[in-house]
Structure formats: C-alpha cells, structure tokens
Enzyme design. Structure first.
Site, PDB file in Angstrom:
ATOM      1  N   SER A 270       0.830  -1.205   0.000  1.00 52.50           N
ATOM      2  CA  SER A 270       0.000   0.000   0.000  1.00 52.50           C
ATOM      3  C   SER A 270       0.867   1.258   0.000  1.00 52.50           C
ATOM      4  O   SER A 270       1.647   1.474  -0.919  1.00 52.50           O
ATOM      5  CB  SER A 270      -0.958  -0.045   1.185  1.00 52.50           C
ATOM      6  OG  SER A 270      -1.886   1.007   1.126  1.00 52.50           O
TER       7      SER A 270
ATOM      8  N   ASP B 122      -2.534   6.322  -3.932  1.00 53.60           N
ATOM      9  CA  ASP B 122      -1.360   5.647  -3.382  1.00 53.60           C
ATOM     10  C   ASP B 122      -0.892   4.552  -4.347  1.00 53.60           C
ATOM     11  O   ASP B 122      -1.540   4.309  -5.377  1.00 53.60           O
ATOM     12  CB  ASP B 122      -1.657   5.114  -1.983  1.00 53.60           C
ATOM     13  CG  ASP B 122      -2.655   3.971  -1.957  1.00 53.60           C
ATOM     14  OD1 ASP B 122      -3.388   3.793  -2.957  1.00 53.60           O
ATOM     15  OD2 ASP B 122      -2.727   3.252  -0.956  1.00 53.60           O
TER      16      ASP B 122
ATOM     17  N   ASP C 206      -0.983   1.327  -4.713  1.00 53.59           N
ATOM     18  CA  ASP C 206      -1.888   0.283  -5.209  1.00 53.59           C
ATOM     19  C   ASP C 206      -3.272   0.816  -5.531  1.00 53.59           C
ATOM     20  O   ASP C 206      -4.191   0.049  -5.804  1.00 53.59           O
ATOM     21  CB  ASP C 206      -1.958  -0.898  -4.238  1.00 53.59           C
ATOM     22  CG  ASP C 206      -2.615  -0.561  -2.916  1.00 53.59           C
ATOM     23  OD1 ASP C 206      -2.428   0.571  -2.427  1.00 53.59           O
ATOM     24  OD2 ASP C 206      -3.305  -1.434  -2.346  1.00 53.59           O
TER      25      ASP C 206
ATOM     26  N   ASP D  17      -5.799   2.267  -3.950  1.00 55.20           N
ATOM     27  CA  ASP D  17      -7.030   2.062  -3.191  1.00 55.20           C
ATOM     28  C   ASP D  17      -7.324   3.240  -2.262  1.00 55.20           C
ATOM     29  O   ASP D  17      -8.398   3.299  -1.668  1.00 55.20           O
ATOM     30  CB  ASP D  17      -7.021   0.731  -2.428  1.00 55.20           C
ATOM     31  CG  ASP D  17      -5.935   0.644  -1.368  1.00 55.20           C
ATOM     32  OD1 ASP D  17      -5.110   1.575  -1.253  1.00 55.20           O
ATOM     33  OD2 ASP D  17      -5.902  -0.386  -0.644  1.00 55.20           O
TER      34      ASP D  17
END
Length: 577
Positions: free
Chosen positions: A144, A303, A305, A307
């Site tokens: 993340s 960010d 990834d 999400d």
C-alpha cells in the site's frame, strides 16, 4: 528456536539459493541485524503479510511468500476450490512481480489454477477480477502506502473482500502449520502452463472493470456540460493508478486531465516522495505546483496500489488549494450520491451507508438526513466489503456507499474493497456538478459543515519497533483497559466500548451491553458533545494508533477542541508508557 540457530539453519538449508545465503553472510558480524531478521517469523495476520524486503524469517522474500502461499493452498484444497482458481495482482514495488510469480507457481504445484495479471494493476481491480473470473480466492502483492523498503501480501476470498472471520483464522492456522520450507511446493512455469494451471489475464478484465465503474455515474450530462472548463491534476505517485484513472476520466469525457510527469511512471523507489502516501501533504508538492501552473479545479493523488485517494480543491474566495482529509472527501462523495439519488428517486428505501468506527460522525448525520440505515464496522475496509455480502445473502439492506477515515471509499459493488479509481471518478463528477453551479468542492465542503456541524477528526500514531515495542504497545492497551479514565481533560467519557471483551459500558449507569462486532483489541470512548476517541494497535505496522473526533460550532472551535482532546489523551497515554 533461538534467532541465531534459525540464521545458521537458513545458511545450511538447500532450499535457500546461494544469492540469499550471500546476503545473510554479509550480516554475519551484526548480531542485532540477525536478531531482527530471525527473532520471529513474519506474521501472517488477518491482513496477510507485510514487512521489510530481505532475507530472513521476519522479512518479505520468496521463501516467506511461498510458505504463506502453501498454507493458503492447503486451505483451498480443504475447501475443494482448486478448479475455481486464484486471481493474482501486484503493484509497482520492488519484488512485486517476483512475489506474484512465486505465489502463482506454488499454487500451481498444488494443482490450483492461477490467473495472474500480465503487469501491475490496482488492488481494487483484483477484488473485481476474482469475482469476474469466479475464483475461490485472490492475492495482491502490495504494501500500500508504506515506505519503499516494504512489501506485502494480501488475501481475498471469493466474495471479493479481504478475508474475514472465520476464514481468516482458518487460513492463518494452515499457514502456521507450514513450519519448514521442505513442506513448500513449487514448479516450473512452462510446466504449469502446459498443464493449464497458469493463466495470464489483462485487457478483458480491464475493460470489464472500467465498464463496471462507469455504471455508477449519476449525471453524465453535467460532465459533458463542463468538460471543456474543468481542469484536473492527478498523480499516481509512481504506482498503479495512472492508466485506469486516465482511461476512465477520458471515457467519461473530461478534456483537461494533467498528470504530474515526474510521478507518472511506476517506480518502486518512489524517488519524488519520502513516503508514497496521499495522506502526507509532502506527497502533493509537485501536483500542487502543476495545479497552480494550469489553474486546476481539483488535485488528486492515489497511493501505489490505488485504493486510497488524497484530494485538494481550490477555495473560490482565496484561490488557494485546501486539503481534504479522508473523512472530508468521503463525505463529499457521500453527500453527492445521497442528494442526487434522492433527487432523481433512485435512492433505495432500504439503502445503507457503511462506515468504520473511527470514521467521522458526520456520516451518521447524513444518513439520518436522507433516511438511510447507518452501519458501523470495525476498522478495516474488509468489514465494509463483508457487509455487502451479508446484504446479498440476507436480503436486508441495499448498499449505497461505504467509507473509512484513512482515505478509502467504495462507490458501487463491483469491488469489495476501497477503490481510489472509482473515487477519482465520483469526485470528478461531484466537482463537475459544483462547477456547473458556480462552486468548487471546497465550497461544497463548507456547505456540509453548515448543514451537519463542524466535525473534525485527528489521528496520532506512536511507532514502537522491535520486541520491546510490541510489549510497550500491549502495556498501553492493558493500562487503558484495566484502569479506565473518567475523562480526557474536560472531555467526559459517557461510554467505553471494549471490542476485545465485546462490551459497551455506560459510565453513568454501569449498564453493560454487547458491541455486536467481532473481537478486536480496540478501545473506543464516546465523549460528551458528540466527541470520541479510539485506541487501536496497527495490524500491519509496529504502531499504536489513537483516533479522535469532535464537533464544533465553527472550524476554529472544532480545531481548538480537537487539539485539547489530543493533548489530554496523549498526556494520559504517556503516563502509562
């Protein structure tokens, strides 16, 4: 086994390759480094794995990834889900493609089909893909928004959400049974492909995913009306969001989308930011510079990834760009959906708004105003995704929107995890709606404060690394639990929710009721005047987090109350350390 014994065992283990052993030999004279790498196994928790990349039992490497995957494979076989297969995605971090490949080949060696994305993809697309393909589970390789030295491994189940009870504990149990690398299976990729076990996915799933997002647009005509006028600056922060975000905005008709060139391409070093987190104002420095050059209406960052979404919007009175917390941007989207679906009569009578316990109480006020059911869940978006499954199974509520304070939300039910790509789409539509009415998103936020009250929230994290850090975090929670305070300064505590004990204690009457939520090491304090605070050890980092929220009569009043509450809470915590 002592950490030095584990270290020596890895040096001798024939399953460990020579390159890995050479890395271990280089730390041979550094006992503290050896201890940190081997004093424990990298814990497979309810969120999977997350840790620093490197060789050792307490590191992210191909061996810890294989062990975790072998445990998952054993569970899938118990569930007779081999033929359904597992979808696998990965982000732009170092070793992400390699870890995704190792996970696939381990599953294949256990007779389980895999569907691995050809290149990096957003986490929410993995959630979509596994349901689209009818898989039993999904894996995404990501850490993340953590610093560059980290990577991670998250597991999803067939409903599209990250694993929850009882599956989480059952999978963890299987992973813990894999105590030796000798128990781990793997195979050659060419053999896996010849046997029809290894599959590569890409464009077909991308098209279906983008198509699912676009179904959530409410006013395409308004986007068309202002498409030539509204200007959007976007940065993927060297992550996975660049292609899907640009694609969906282009297909919706937005004409002026400016991507920060220095942060456009994937790069696991994240060279332009110290911390690739849209919650960090420093991550926006280049985006805000570009925004001023092009006179943008909104500035967005996802960010690595994709999400989580960070937002800035122009203040029409000053011309300056104002930052939005995750609570604020989530409430902008919530209000837009609730108001417009109410106006066009598509808001369901049994609609539900879902939030986590540490998310703004403004959500409660909005749910009440639009007569939708409010559901609170534990911290972690997987619990919001789980609610969608419950709604479908039990035919109770219809999902309208879900949000959490940490910059995550979900519009629609195409995924069962937070989705920054659909959040970008929704915020840009809301910004277009504001533009058509001569306003900005910041103007809309001020209207929300005037309508519902001046809610303001904060978060303070204390990082305590190593063995001593774990003990200190446990000590803080024990002290708060065993010796509960009556107040935090002038903020009187009305109720204490102990989610570990499953009890809510009314501090005035002494009456105890159940929380109704799964067991979790979390303490939550309901305070006077719609205030609250919460203590929660992180499940993925060596931190203890303190969340707090207040309601003021103005922005200034709310700021003062929040500062006072934070100071009093931290003073009490300091005494317990």
């Amino acid at each position: 086994m002592a950490y030095m014994d584990k270290y020596k065992e890895w040096l001798k283990d024939p399953m460990i390759d020579e390159t890995a052993k050479e890395e271990l030999k280089q730390i041979g004279n550094d006992s503290s480094e050896i201890q940190d790498r081997f004093y424990k196994d990298l814990e497979f928790g309810t969120g999977g794995l997350r840790g620093v990349i490197g060789i050792g039992t307490n590191r992210m490497n191909i061996y810890t990834v294989r062990k975790a995957t072998q445990g998952l494979a054993n569970f899938i076989i118990k569930e007779k889900g081999q033929d359904k297969g597992v979808a696998i995605a990965f982000d732009s971090r170092h070793m992400s493609p390699e870890f995704a490949e190792e996970a696939a080949l381990c599953l294949n060696a256990n007779g389980i089909k895999t569907y691995r994305f050809e290149t990096l993809r957003p986490t929410p697309e993995l959630s979509f893909a596994l349901r689209y393909l009818g898989c039993i589970a999904g894996i995404v390789i990501t850490a993340s928004h953590n610093p560059p030295e980290y990577n991670g491994y998250k597991v999803y189940w067939e409903d599209g959400a990250q694993i929850t009870a009882p599956k989480d504990k059952q999978i963890i149990e299987e992973v813990r049974k894999v105590i030796s690398l000798q128990q781990v299976k793997t195979m050659d990729k060419s053999v896996a492909m010849d046997k029809g076990l290894y599959h590569t996915i890409g464009a077909e799933v991308d098209d279906a995913y983008i198509g699912a997002l676009k179904k959530n647009i409410i006013h395409p005509e308004i986007i068309a009306q202002v498409a030539e006028d509204i200007k959007i600056v976007y940065t993927p922060l060297h992550g996975t969001g660049n292609i899907p975000v640009r694609r969906v905005l282009k297909e919706l008709g937005f004409k002026h989308v400016y991507v920060v060139p220095e942060q456009e391409l994937p790069d696991g070093d994240f060279p332009t930011v110290a911390y690739p987190n849209p919650e960090d104002p420093k991550a926006f420095e280049l985006a805000l510079k570009l925004a001023k050059e092009v006179d943008a209406d909104i500035v967005l960052a996802t960010d690595p990834d994709a999400d989580r979404l960070g937002v800035y919007a122009k203040d029409s009175r000053t011309g300056e760009y104002q930052s939005f917390t995750g609570n604020m941007s989530g409430m902008i989207i919530a209000e837009y959906i609730l108001s417009q679906r109410s106006e066009n009569h598509t808001l369901p009578d049994n609609g539900a708004l879902v939030k986590t316990i540490v998310t703004t109480n403004m959500a409660d006020a909005a749910a009440k105003a639009y007569h939708v059911h409010l559901i609170e869940v534990l911290t972690g978006f997987k619990y919001i995704g789980e609610q969608i499954k419950f709604f479908e199974q039990q035919h109770t509520w219809e999902y309208v929107f879900g949000l959490e304070e940490s910059y995550g939300c979900l519009v629609g039910t195409h995924a069962r995890d937070k989705d920054a790509v659909v959040a970008v789409m929704a915020l840009c539509e809301a910004a277009a709606f504001c533009k058509a009415h001569g306003e900005t998103l910041w103007d809309a936020m001020l209207k929300l404060y005037e309508k519902y009250g001046y809610y303001k929230e904060g978060l303070h994290s204390i990082t305590l690394k190593g063995i001593d850090g774990v003990e200190k975090i446990q000590g803080i929670m024990s002290e708060l639990r065993d010796n509960p305070p009556a107040s935090f300064g002038s903020f009187k505590i009305l109720k204490i929710r102990d989610y570990k004990k499953n009890e809510i204690r009314d501090m005035e009457t002494g009456v105890v009721t159940e929380t109704g939520l799964p067991s979790s090491n979390v303490l939550y304090y309901d305070l006077e005047d719609d205030g609250w605070c919460c203590a929660r050890p992180s499940g993925t980092e060596p931190k203890i987090k303190f969340y707090m929220g207040v309601k003021g009569t103005s922005l200034e009043d709310a700021e003062k109350k929040l500062n006072d509450l934070t100071e009093n809470l931290l003073a009490l915590v300091k005494e317990s350390m």
